[in-house]
Design a protein around this motif. Structure first.
Motif, mmCIF file in Angstrom:
data_model
loop_
_atom_site.group_PDB
_atom_site.id
_atom_site.type_symbol
_atom_site.label_atom_id
_atom_site.label_comp_id
_atom_site.label_asym_id
_atom_site.label_seq_id
_atom_site.Cartn_x
_atom_site.Cartn_y
_atom_site.Cartn_z
ATOM 1 N N LYS A 23 -24.596 88.392 -21.251
ATOM 2 C CA LYS A 23 -25.334 88.004 -20.042
ATOM 3 C C LYS A 23 -26.793 88.358 -20.253
ATOM 4 C CE LYS A 23 -24.845 88.339 -15.055
ATOM 5 N NZ LYS A 23 -24.173 89.050 -13.970
ATOM 6 N N PRO A 24 -27.675 87.442 -20.046
ATOM 7 C CA PRO A 24 -29.092 87.772 -20.258
ATOM 8 C C PRO A 24 -29.621 88.595 -19.081
ATOM 9 C CG PRO A 24 -28.917 85.518 -19.503
ATOM 10 C CD PRO A 24 -27.523 86.034 -19.670
ATOM 11 N N MET A 25 -30.323 89.602 -19.415
ATOM 12 C CA MET A 25 -30.979 90.420 -18.385
ATOM 13 C C MET A 25 -32.466 90.401 -18.624
ATOM 14 S SD MET A 25 -28.637 91.505 -16.408
ATOM 15 C CE MET A 25 -29.345 92.862 -15.555
ATOM 16 N N ARG A 26 -33.190 90.263 -17.515
ATOM 17 C CA ARG A 26 -34.626 90.228 -17.663
ATOM 18 C C ARG A 26 -35.154 91.636 -17.821
ATOM 19 N NH1 ARG A 26 -36.803 88.367 -12.569
ATOM 20 N NH2 ARG A 26 -34.878 89.186 -11.725
ATOM 21 N N VAL A 27 -36.249 91.695 -18.428
ATOM 22 C CA VAL A 27 -36.981 92.970 -18.416
ATOM 23 C C VAL A 27 -37.833 92.915 -17.163
ATOM 24 C CG1 VAL A 27 -38.598 94.414 -19.641
ATOM 25 C CG2 VAL A 27 -37.007 92.999 -20.921
ATOM 26 N N THR A 45 -28.357 94.897 -27.026
ATOM 27 C CA THR A 45 -28.210 95.018 -25.571
ATOM 28 C C THR A 45 -27.080 95.968 -25.277
ATOM 29 O OG1 THR A 45 -28.894 92.742 -25.360
ATOM 30 C CG2 THR A 45 -27.843 93.736 -23.468
ATOM 31 N N VAL A 46 -27.315 96.969 -24.507
ATOM 32 C CA VAL A 46 -26.271 97.921 -24.115
ATOM 33 C C VAL A 46 -26.169 97.893 -22.596
ATOM 34 C CG1 VAL A 46 -26.655 99.386 -26.089
ATOM 35 C CG2 VAL A 46 -27.909 99.796 -24.006
ATOM 36 N N GLY A 47 -25.125 98.521 -22.182
ATOM 37 C CA GLY A 47 -24.982 98.584 -20.728
ATOM 38 C C GLY A 47 -24.016 97.552 -20.209
ATOM 39 N N SER A 48 -23.587 96.663 -20.998
ATOM 40 C CA SER A 48 -22.602 95.697 -20.518
ATOM 41 C C SER A 48 -21.348 95.862 -21.336
ATOM 42 C CB SER A 48 -23.162 94.284 -20.647
ATOM 43 O OG SER A 48 -23.348 93.961 -22.003
ATOM 44 N N ASN A 49 -20.300 95.994 -20.654
ATOM 45 C CA ASN A 49 -19.020 96.196 -21.328
ATOM 46 C C ASN A 49 -18.052 95.169 -20.809
ATOM 47 O OD1 ASN A 49 -17.041 97.212 -22.874
ATOM 48 N ND2 ASN A 49 -17.010 99.232 -21.893
ATOM 49 N N SER A 50 -17.345 94.592 -21.680
ATOM 50 C CA SER A 50 -16.419 93.564 -21.218
ATOM 51 C C SER A 50 -15.057 93.850 -21.768
ATOM 52 C CB SER A 50 -16.915 92.182 -21.655
ATOM 53 O OG SER A 50 -16.947 92.124 -23.064
ATOM 54 N N ARG A 69 -25.248 80.821 -24.303
ATOM 55 C CA ARG A 69 -24.623 79.750 -23.529
ATOM 56 C C ARG A 69 -23.170 79.571 -23.920
ATOM 57 N NH1 ARG A 69 -27.877 74.353 -23.753
ATOM 58 N NH2 ARG A 69 -27.131 74.569 -25.864
ATOM 59 N N THR A 70 -22.901 79.782 -25.181
ATOM 60 C CA THR A 70 -21.518 79.543 -25.622
ATOM 61 C C THR A 70 -20.637 80.754 -25.389
ATOM 62 O OG1 THR A 70 -22.221 80.218 -27.822
ATOM 63 C CG2 THR A 70 -22.174 77.845 -27.340
ATOM 64 N N THR A 71 -21.198 81.958 -25.477
ATOM 65 C CA THR A 71 -20.355 83.152 -25.316
ATOM 66 C C THR A 71 -20.347 83.593 -23.863
ATOM 67 O OG1 THR A 71 -22.297 84.449 -25.879
ATOM 68 C CG2 THR A 71 -20.717 84.028 -27.628
ATOM 69 N N THR A 128 -14.246 88.062 -18.549
ATOM 70 C CA THR A 128 -14.373 89.163 -17.583
ATOM 71 C C THR A 128 -15.546 90.029 -17.989
ATOM 72 O OG1 THR A 128 -12.864 90.529 -18.854
ATOM 73 C CG2 THR A 128 -11.929 89.186 -17.090
ATOM 74 N N SER A 129 -16.316 90.383 -17.059
ATOM 75 C CA SER A 129 -17.429 91.279 -17.327
ATOM 76 C C SER A 129 -17.749 92.059 -16.079
ATOM 77 C CB SER A 129 -18.656 90.478 -17.787
ATOM 78 O OG SER A 129 -19.073 89.662 -16.704
ATOM 79 N N TYR A 130 -18.131 93.243 -16.291
ATOM 80 C CA TYR A 130 -18.578 94.025 -15.128
ATOM 81 C C TYR A 130 -19.715 94.922 -15.562
ATOM 82 C CZ TYR A 130 -15.677 97.655 -17.221
ATOM 83 O OH TYR A 130 -15.130 98.550 -18.088
ATOM 84 N N ASP A 131 -20.575 95.247 -14.634
ATOM 85 C CA ASP A 131 -21.731 96.071 -14.947
ATOM 86 C C ASP A 131 -21.350 97.525 -14.860
ATOM 87 O OD1 ASP A 131 -23.362 93.927 -15.305
ATOM 88 O OD2 ASP A 131 -24.042 93.923 -13.218
#
Lengths: 661, 210
Positions: free
Chosen positions: A146-150, A8-13, A140-142, A18-21
């Motif tokens: 973040k799950p993203m749908r297709v 999964t790419v596109g998410s950087n924390s 769930r633990t991490t 803390t996470s942001y798109d």
């Protein structure tokens, strides 16, 4: 060994929590994945390393049943060809090869049975599901994952709509959109105004000219029927309110007088109307329809006088002058002409069909015989279409009545709906709605139906009644003036266009308590005058003034006789006879009264000739006429004018008092 | 004088009716009323009437249909007043712009009309209640009505009446003598109806085919 599967790419924390798109979230996964051979209890996966080329070939080779292909005694190289060569034919070798190929294609089923493929797929699905469950547990633990749908296209569109709806519901957006819409509308209006101004011209005068035109048109619409027919504006001079209203005879055109035309006329802007009307040519004249009663003296000129040339001046129409007239006046005059012509046409049609009366028509004049030597005259006169007022002629009452009656007929509904609306419209009165259930005969229906009253018939009756009323009033006034004793008082108690009733009272001043008063009626209709007493006696005076006077005199004489007899009775006189129906030697009614005093010494004989003072005769009472001498039988005539007293009653009161004893 | 039956000529009671039909939604009624107020005679006549259609069924000849009508909110003065109406088949004239048919009207008075009708052998096919307004323009009659049907025959309370549709039925008609030229009257009727467009389009409906 862990191998990269879907990353999964596109998410950087920046760290846990803390996470942001950043950018658009993408999910990249390879199409081909290594098959998992085993998953350990600690979550490690063991993948099956895919075979290389050599290994793949080897695996396929092991699947081939060589023994069935080559046979038990076959050699390894070109065995079939070698055998065929031994046989000596090439075709046999080729056939053998093909046969071998067919056999190699016929694979034997695996040992697992026909469901081995299904089992294989189920196992693979189970493995995928377990991977998914593990992923979810890790997610769930991490915190940083973040799950993203297709997402598919439809879900994207719904989300986009939701976002759009949220934005649109915001006030700021609404305000800005409204402001934008208003600005656009304002731009459109500005463009329209600029275009209109260009069309109007930059000249103020032409703009004012158009504004005045529309304001005058609005004013005209309040009084006249105006409609647009294509590019032209037309009006209607018609006055009918029932039936089809648009009559081609009464159509007039409305135009605008341009600024240049107004300048050319030489008149100021305030003097001239911008709105210009052009009435039909036959209505471009002033008209009067007068009614009068003339006496036929035998000469034609009194009935149809010669017309002067000036009376034909209306034929010389000056169209420019007509157009210059203000439209308020020109339309009124034109409509007046239309009404006069319509009325005259109706009178003309009825005059032609008259049966009981004579009618003559000549050059706009209709003469109808009324009665005796009197004629009813209708005259339609035309005058030039100018601003000048025209003189009024004819009898004002009859002229106005003609106009009012015609318009009343126009304002009455000619047909009406019956009790249920789908019944045909009818002209019969409402009382005849149930003529069927009530079994009315044809004669009954005819008698009860309202007769059509022609205009000319009505006018002749009204005119006849009008003349007779005037005569009656003149006679009554004359009687009041010339004969004060007894005093005549009269008043009109009912007056209609066709019938009138006058109440007349005769009384003696200061002697009302003794003599009382005598009341009678004078009834006037279209054809005759009649005097009606309270006893029910009717004295027909026809249309003769002299007979009416005589009737009044008769009533006066009767009242005098009654008064004198009452006064005599007050003084204890005896009334020997009182004859109201007595006549004199000429056959004219002359009531008589014969009295004797209470001591029977004197007799008084009074005659009441019509229109004259009473004649009084006195003599001594004769008990036996046979025994009396001629001298004793003679009456002494008394001079009424020299009798003491101012009034009749007073004179006789005095006389009776003197002769009492 | 006794009324001698049979001596009346047919043209004394039989008339011809030229009629055009149209419909308008209730929400647009006000526009039509304003237009009619401008072109028709002053004033309109409101009405609320109840109509029943009876037919005499015969085996050999076509059924004869008679319509009975009376005021709906009737009082003692009008409760026994009925109108009989016979409507003939439309004239098969394709060139005529209006429906032309023979009509015969008769007003009768009876306190037991239903018994009489039953004794005549007539059987009710349907009934309805109409409510609306009528205008006139000379001899032309314009009737605008809302039709309500009864859920159960013979019951006329408000719960048992329902509107047939949300539209109003508009009929423009003129009654002429049996011997008059119906084509001329129909053309005048059609010309009059053009004054109401585009608010409403009056047309010749071939209701027998439908």
């Amino acid at each position: 060994m862990a191998a990269p599967s879907g990353s999964t790419v596109g998410s950087n924390s920046d760290g846990p929590g803390t996470s942001y798109d950043r950018g658009v979230p993408l999910n990249l996964a390879s199409y081909h994945e290594w098959e998992i051979s085993e998953i350990g209890y600690d979550g490690t996966e063991k993948f099956k390393i895919p075979h290389g080329y050599q290994e793949h070939i080897g695996a396929l080779a092991r699947k081939i049943d060589w023994m069935s292909l080559i046979g038990e005694e076959a050699r390894h190289d070109n065995l079939v060809i070698h055998n065929e060569k031994e046989k000596g034919t090439e075709t046999a070798a080729v056939d053998a090869i093909e046969e071998t190929k067919k056999k190699s294609d016929e694979r034997t089923p695996p040992e697992a049975g026909p469901w081995h493929v299904v089992a294989k797929h189920l196992h693979a699905s189970l493995q995928e599901l377990t991977v998914l469950l593990d992923d979810l547990a890790i997610l769930r633990t991490t915190d940083y994952l973040k799950p993203m749908r297709v997402a598919d296209r439809l879900q994207d569109a719904n989300m986009a709509n939701e976002v759009t709806a949220m934005v649109q519901n915001s006030k700021a957006f609404q305000w800005s959109s409204k402001r934008k819409a208003l600005n656009e509308a304002a731009n459109v209006f500005e463009t329209a105004i600029k275009t209109r101004n260009n069309q109007l011209g930059s000249d103020d005068a032409s703009r004012r000219n158009k504004d005045r035109f529309f304001s005058e048109l609005r004013r005209m619409r309040e009084l006249w029927r105006v409609r647009k027919n294509g590019e032209s504006i037309i009006g209607d001079l018609g006055y009918k309110i029932f039936g089809i209203k648009s009559d081609p005879r009464g159509v007039f055109h409305i135009t605008r007088r341009s600024a240049d035309q107004m300048k050319a006329s030489g008149k100021g802007e305030e003097e001239l109307n911008v709105l210009q009307v052009s009435v039909p040519g036959d209505l471009m004249r002033q008209s009067t329809l007068t009614v009068s009663i003339v006496k036929d003296d035998g000469s034609i000129t009194s009935v149809f006088p010669e017309k002067a040339d000036s009376e034909y001046a209306y034929m010389e129409m000056d169209k420019a002058a007509c157009d210059g007239m203000p439209w308020e006046k020109s339309l009124k005059r034109a409509q007046e002409t239309l009404i006069c012509k319509d009325i005259f046409n109706i009178l003309f049609q009825e005059a032609v069909q008259l049966r009981r009366r004579l009618a003559v028509v000549k050059e706009g004049v209709i003469m109808v015989s009324l009665y005796d030597d009197y004629l009813l005259r209708f005259e339609l006169k035309f005058h030039p279409f100018t601003m000048d007022s025209i003189p009024t002629e004819g009898d004002p009452f009859l002229t106005r009545f003609l106009r009012e009656y015609h318009l009343a007929m126009e304002c009455s509904r000619p047909v009406r709906p019956q009790m249920l609306i789908d019944l045909p419209l009818t002209h019969l009165p409402e009382a005849l709605d149930y003529r069927g259930p009530l079994a009315y005969s044809a004669q009954d229906i005819e008698a009860r139906s309202a007769k059509a009253k022609g205009l000319l018939n009505r006018m002749t009756k009204v005119s006849g009644h009008y003349v007779l009323v005037k005569r009656t009033i003149a006679v009554l006034k004359s009687h009041q003036l010339h004969y004060g004793d007894p005093t005549l008082r009269w008043r009109c108690i009912r007056c209609s266009p066709l019938h009138s009733l006058f109440l007349c009272e005769l009384n003696n001043r200061n002697y009302e308590h003794i003599a009382g008063k005598l009341s009678f009626y004078v009834q006037v209709d279209a054809e005759s005058v009649e005097v009606q007493t309270k006893e029910g006696t009717e004295i027909s005076c026809r249309r003769d003034e002299h007979e009416l006077r005589q009737a009044l005199h008769l009533m006066s004489a009767t009242h005098e006789m009654i008064s004198v007899s009452q006064i005599a009775k007050q003084i204890s006189y005896q009334v020997l006879h009182a004859n109201m129906n007595a006549m004199d030697e000429n056959g004219v009614p002359c009531p008589t009264l014969y009295l004797v005093n209470n001591v029977s010494t004197r007799t008084v004989y009074i005659k009441f000739p019509l229109g004259e003072v009473p004649q009084t005769y006195v003599r001594n009472f004769i008990a036996d006429e046979r025994m009396a001498t001629e001298e004793e039988k003679k009456f002494t005539s008394l001079n009424f004018s020299r009798m003491p007293g101012r009034s009749l009653c007073k004179k006789f009161d005095t006389l009776f008092s003197l002769l009492k004893n | 004088m006794l009324f001698r039956f049979g001596e009346r000529k047919r043209d004394e009671f039989q008339k011809m009716e030229c009629i055009l039909f149209g419909s308008i939604m209730e929400k647009n009624l006000i526009h039509l009323e304003n237009r009619l107020a401008g072109i028709c005679d002053p004033g309109c006549t409101p009405f609320h009437e109840h109509e029943m259609s009876f037919s005499l069924k015969t085996s050999s000849t076509p059924d004869v249909t008679l319509r009975l009508r009376r005021k709906f909110n009737f009082d003692s003065a009008t409760s026994d007043k009925w109108r009989f109406r016979y409507i003939g088949r439309p004239e098969p004239d394709q060139d005529c712009p209006a429906v032309v048919r023979k009509v015969i009207h008769s007003v009768s008075q009876s306190k037991n009309m239903m018994e009489f009708v039953k004794a005549m052998g007539l059987r009710m096919d349907f009934e309805y209640v109409v409510k609306g307004k009528m205008w006139t323009c000379g001899a032309v009659k314009i009737v605008m009505s809302s039709v309500q049907k009864t859920k159960q025959p013979g019951r006329y309370d408000a719960d048992n009446l329902e509107k047939l549709s949300a539209s109003y039925l508009v009929e423009i008609s003129v009654t002429i003598e049996d011997t008059d030229d119906h084509l001329k009257a129909s053309k005048q009727l059609k010309l009059f109806s053009t004054q109401l467009s585009p608010i409403i389009e009056m047309e010749k409906v071939d209701y027998m085919a439908k």
